[in-house]
Design a protein around this motif. Structure first.
Motif: not given
Length: 429
Positions: A379-391
């Motif tokens: 879950l924390e890895a997913a949340q970190r991945g959302y930093a690229a939510h614009r792309e």
């Protein structure tokens, strides 16, 4: 050169954040739903202030004057029995200047007293401070202004107690809908009912609260994320540990869902495994016989052999698998939640089976078990991945959407949650 995709934000219609296209078999959720402060503010208003929220189990306040304190939906509460045994839920804030009235997590008290200025209250909430002449008007508290304030709604079902901050909300009975059937299955495990074992376990996850809802009813991730546990389990059962293909998803209405089926682990309610030894085999048979005599063979088989992970919207998870855990979680920030968990067991079960239950609980469901650290990392890895939510705009939750009957490795149960989330977030109230 491909440009940056436009991200649906909270200022737009929430319909643009959930793509639900049954014709094409596509279901997607915009990643901004997990990161925006404005979305969280709306969730607090539309969901946590208006839905029924789990507050505690009757076994935690079994005796007159027992109490527990809980933070439920960001608000501090006292759940207690008064001297007559009646159950109350009060806001844990002094009507004088707002300090916490009760600062202990649990206990037994015939009265509560605020440490700040000494205001006292009977455990039925009534103001009990002796006043000197002239301190306050003679009719002070005639309107109840100095009493502990009760929560707008408090109701229970089969020992599980819920509160609602909305006085106009539907009844708990209507809200739970078909989830009552799952609570019935759990409450029927023991002839003398169920009880919370020990104290609350608390931890935090640096991820959005909705990710834990998804994870808790997601059968798709189990064999990959928890591969180490299944390797360990294979040794314990003396064969390959696999999940049954006959595992199904239940739509329990109002955003609630459950995944149910057979699994290779032992269940203290009456599924023996070789690792428990021959001595336990006879005890399991006795438990099963009692269960069948009480609820009938068909229902006993469902209780004993099949396990289930259940989500009651918005944030109550009950894992009835190799052991039973009750889990709730509340957002602190879009990317941070506090989690509370409790082990649930059969009241009056033997010492040997209580040990097996707790061993099962700790080795998989507990904060330091095989499963929870794996899930936290995911879950924390997913949340970190959302930093690229614009792309990378969307999460895909389409698996199995075109089937007529859904299995636990499909994602229909998550879609049920998101449809209710969208309905409540868009609803003009």
């Amino acid at each position: 050169m491909q440009g940056i995709q436009e991200t649906p934000g909270p200022s737009k219609q929430l319909s643009s954040m959930v793509m639900d296209d049954s014709r094409r078999g596509l279901f997607r959720v915009a990643r901004t739903a997990f990161i925006e402060d404005e979305i969280l503010a709306r969730e607090r208003d539309r969901i946590f202030n208006r839905c029924w929220l789990y507050v505690g189990h009757e076994s935690e306040i079994a005796n007159p004057s027992d109490f527990i304190t809980r933070n439920v939906g960001g608000k501090e509460l006292i759940l207690n029995r008064d001297r007559k045994g009646e159950i109350h839920a009060f806001f844990n804030t002094c009507p004088h200047r707002g300090a916490l009235v009760e600062r202990q997590p649990k206990g037994n008290a015939i009265a509560f007293k605020c440490f700040y200025h000494g205001w006292a209250f009977n455990n039925n909430g009534a103001f009990a401070t002796r006043m000197k002449p002239g301190d306050y008007p003679e009719d002070f508290n005639s309107d109840g202004c100095a009493n502990l304030k009760p929560v707008a709604r408090l109701q229970g079902y089969r020992g599980f107690y819920f509160i609602n901050y909305d006085a106009g909300a539907m009844s708990l009975d209507d809200y739970l809908a078909d989830a009552k059937g799952i609570l019935d299955l759990i409450a029927d495990h023991g002839r003398d009912g169920m009880e919370v074992i020990g104290s609350e376990q608390k931890y935090c996850i640096r991820a959005n609260w909705k990710l834990l809802v998804e994870n808790s009813i997601d059968g798709y991730h189990a064999m990959d994320t928890h591969a180490t546990y299944f390797d360990y389990l294979s040794e314990a059962i003396g064969g390959k540990a696999e999940l049954s293909r006959e595992n199904w998803v239940w739509d329990l209405k109002n955003g609630h869902s459950s995944i149910e089926g057979e699994a290779p682990w032992g269940r203290p309610v009456a599924r023996w495994i070789p690792a428990w030894g021959e001595a336990a085999k006879a005890e399991v048979a006795d438990i099963r016989a009692e269960l069948e005599s009480r609820v009938g063979p068909e229902r006993a088989n469902r209780i004993a052999i099949k396990g289930r992970n259940t989500a009651i919207f918005p944030n109550l998870i009950i894992n009835d698998i190799m052991a039973i855990t009750i889990r709730t979680f509340y957002p602190i920030e879009p990317g941070l939640m506090n989690v509370s968990a409790w082990a649930l067991g059969v009241r009056g079960e033997s010492r040997s089976f209580r040990k097996r239950r707790l061993d099962n609980f700790l080795e998989f469901l507990g904060p330091g078990g095989f499963a929870t650290p794996d899930d936290l990392e995911a879950l924390e890895a997913a949340q970190r991945g959302y930093a690229a939510h614009r792309e990378t705009v969307w999460n895909d939750i389409s698996r199995g959407m075109t089937r007529e009957k859904f299995t636990t490795t499909d994602e229909e149960q998550m879609r049920l949650f998101w449809r209710e989330w969208k309905r409540r977030m868009e609803d003009v109230q």
